[in-house]
Write a protein that holds these residues in place. Structure first.
Motif, PDB file in Angstrom:
ATOM      1  N   UNK A  62       6.327  -7.757   5.117  1.00  0.00           N
ATOM      2  CA  UNK A  62       6.251  -9.202   4.810  1.00  0.00           C
ATOM      3  C   UNK A  62       6.276  -9.368   3.067  1.00  0.00           C
ATOM      4  N   UNK A  63       6.305  -8.508   2.343  1.00  0.00           N
ATOM      5  CA  UNK A  63       6.194  -8.719   1.035  1.00  0.00           C
ATOM      6  C   UNK A  63       7.708  -8.723   0.383  1.00  0.00           C
ATOM      7  N   UNK A  64       8.825  -8.142   1.104  1.00  0.00           N
ATOM      8  CA  UNK A  64       9.829  -8.092   0.710  1.00  0.00           C
ATOM      9  C   UNK A  64      10.932  -9.356   1.223  1.00  0.00           C
ATOM     10  N   UNK A 100       7.417  -3.009  -5.803  1.00  0.00           N
ATOM     11  CA  UNK A 100       8.048  -4.347  -5.677  1.00  0.00           C
ATOM     12  C   UNK A 100       8.813  -4.974  -6.713  1.00  0.00           C
ATOM     13  N   UNK A 101       8.498  -4.647  -7.780  1.00  0.00           N
ATOM     14  CA  UNK A 101       9.470  -5.356  -9.193  1.00  0.00           C
ATOM     15  C   UNK A 101      10.585  -4.476  -8.992  1.00  0.00           C
ATOM     16  N   UNK A 102      10.495  -3.033  -8.926  1.00  0.00           N
ATOM     17  CA  UNK A 102      11.657  -2.273  -9.051  1.00  0.00           C
ATOM     18  C   UNK A 102      12.757  -2.520  -7.742  1.00  0.00           C
ATOM     19  N   UNK A 103      12.129  -2.972  -6.741  1.00  0.00           N
ATOM     20  CA  UNK A 103      13.507  -3.450  -5.832  1.00  0.00           C
ATOM     21  C   UNK A 103      14.153  -4.502  -6.195  1.00  0.00           C
ATOM     22  N   UNK A 161       1.186  -5.188  -5.326  1.00  0.00           N
ATOM     23  CA  UNK A 161       1.207  -6.315  -6.019  1.00  0.00           C
ATOM     24  C   UNK A 161       1.822  -7.655  -5.079  1.00  0.00           C
ATOM     25  N   UNK A 162       2.208  -7.304  -4.045  1.00  0.00           N
ATOM     26  CA  UNK A 162       2.908  -8.309  -3.096  1.00  0.00           C
ATOM     27  C   UNK A 162       2.140  -8.306  -1.704  1.00  0.00           C
ATOM     28  N   UNK A 163       1.519  -7.134  -1.370  1.00  0.00           N
ATOM     29  CA  UNK A 163       1.090  -7.089  -0.028  1.00  0.00           C
ATOM     30  C   UNK A 163      -0.190  -7.995   0.197  1.00  0.00           C
ATOM     31  N   UNK A 164      -0.181  -8.661   1.244  1.00  0.00           N
ATOM     32  CA  UNK A 164      -1.313  -9.416   1.493  1.00  0.00           C
ATOM     33  C   UNK A 164      -1.605  -9.357   3.082  1.00  0.00           C
ATOM     34  N   UNK A 165      -3.208  -9.259   3.358  1.00  0.00           N
ATOM     35  CA  UNK A 165      -3.113  -8.960   4.764  1.00  0.00           C
ATOM     36  C   UNK A 165      -3.248 -10.404   5.593  1.00  0.00           C
TER      37      UNK A 165
END
Length: 407
Positions: free
Chosen positions: A130-132, A368-371, A403-407
């Motif tokens: 979901x974060x991608x 996340x930022x690295x991707x 940094x990007x994951x949310x439930x």
């Protein structure tokens, strides 16, 4: 009259009294043999009683033992697996490490993953997906252990089903998490040397079959036509370590009782065969603290004396980047892995222009930022089934994308 009678009575009785005393004296002389006879009779009675006691005691024990055997036969008929587990001919738990089960010269650990831990792992992967960005394709590969394929089913009563666990993970993943079911392909080759006898890791051959399954899945998802290398081609550049004593053997070492570890495992030590890539590539280890790139060979025997498995890429390495100098595409893969993934990694490098490898247990940065910054096109999360069912490991995996994951 009375006096006369008295004297007569006294005279008569006095003779009787004398005779009685004489008679008594005569019987006293015969008392010895009679007493002896009584003693002999008593001894005989005691002996007979003793024999009866012994007979009853031991015959009763025999009857009781016979009954117990019959009961055991009934119990074995009801629970045959338990009886077979206890048989030393089938297998046994090592006396130093009672979690290591030894059967037919190979060591195994029982799998304890449950529904809750499987669902937790699937939830972490779903959150990562979901974060991608939609432009990044996420793959999941969970590697089962040797217990599932090398140990007979009737000896796996202390181990939960890995097939069921993997199916539960797969069925709980979102549509944009592409599961790679290597269980099926490994099961097809379970009679081959796909796992070590003294270690739970895949051999190079097992890693090769996992690689084939990954390429097949990737080609179907991304409509690619990525070629694969044959074992014959890979065998042109292979390395060999003649004797490998894996973790399961090392766990059974005791200086006093088992200085070489479990004898059956020691007598069946493994051999490591690894394949160097038939392509030109460059490889760097990344020091995230100093921000330095340190040139490193993917396959090296520098540390084989202390860790033979270090011949595989990214062993005990926080971050590594490999560049395929013969691939002109823009495809870039990020692998987030644990130690179980190492026999698979090397095969994947020819499939991409770049392969970035992160050890989830060692890397301290964010993903996340690295991707985004490195324009990663594919992400492969590849872990052993034990780590996938480990709550602490899953939390660590989750933190990498925090940094990007949310439930």
């Amino acid at each position: 009259m009375s006096n006369f009678s008295h004297r007569g009575y006294a005279q008569r009785t006095s003779g009787y009294s004398r005779r009685r005393h004489k008679g008594t004296g005569f019987r006293q002389k015969k008392k010895g043999p009679a007493a002896l006879k009584k003693i002999l009779i008593a001894v005989a009675v005691i002996l007979v009683c003793g024999l009866i006691f012994i007979f009853v005691r031991y015959f009763g024990t025999f009857i009781s033992s016979f009954k117990n055997q019959e009961q055991q036969k009934v119990q074995t008929a009801d629970t045959p697996v338990q009886s077979e587990i206890q048989s030393p001919l089938e297998g046994y738990y090592d006396k130093v490490d009672n979690k290591v089960f030894v059967s037919d010269g190979a060591g195994y650990l029982m799998f304890k993953g449950i529904d809750k831990t499987a669902l937790n792992y699937a939830a972490v992967l779903n959150s990562i997906a979901s974060s991608m960005s939609d432009e990044v394709t996420l793959y999941s590969m969970v590697i089962p252990t040797n217990t599932e394929f090398g140990l007979a089913e009737n000896l796996r009563q202390g181990s939960n089903s890995q097939r069921y666990n993997l199916d539960l993970i797969s069925s709980s993943l979102m549509y944009n998490v592409h599961n790679i079911d290597i269980y099926s392909v490994l099961e097809q080759h379970k009679n081959e040397y796909i796992y070590y006898r003294t270690d739970q890791n895949l051999t190079s051959l097992g890693g090769y079959y996992a690689y084939l399954d990954y390429v097949q899945t990737m080609n179907s998802v991304e409509t690619n036509d990525t070629p694969v290398y044959t074992l014959e081609k890979l065998g042109e550049k292979q390395g060999v370590i003649r004797r490998f004593e894996g973790e399961l053997l090392q766990r059974t070492v005791d200086e006093k009782t088992q200085p070489h570890g479990n004898q059956d495992l020691f007598n069946n030590a493994d051999m490591i065969v690894y394949y160097k890539l038939p392509v030109h590539y460059g490889c760097f280890r990344v020091d995230t603290v100093k921000g330095e790139y340190i040139e490193k060979d993917l396959f090296t025997e520098e540390d084989v004396k202390t860790d033979p498995l270090s011949v595989f890429p990214a062993r005990n390495t926080e971050f590594m980047v490999a560049t395929n100098l013969e691939n002109n595409t823009e495809d870039k893969l990020l692998i987030v892995k644990d130690h179980a993934a190492e026999p698979v990694i090397g095969y994947l490098i020819p499939c991409y222009r770049e392969v970035h490898i992160v050890d989830a247990e060692l890397y301290k940065g964010g993903i996340t930022e690295y991707i985004r910054d490195n324009k990663i096109t594919d992400v492969l999360v590849i872990n052993g089934i034990d780590d996938a069912n480990n709550t602490l490991y899953c939390q660590r995996l989750r933190d990498l994308f925090d940094s990007s994951i949310t439930d």
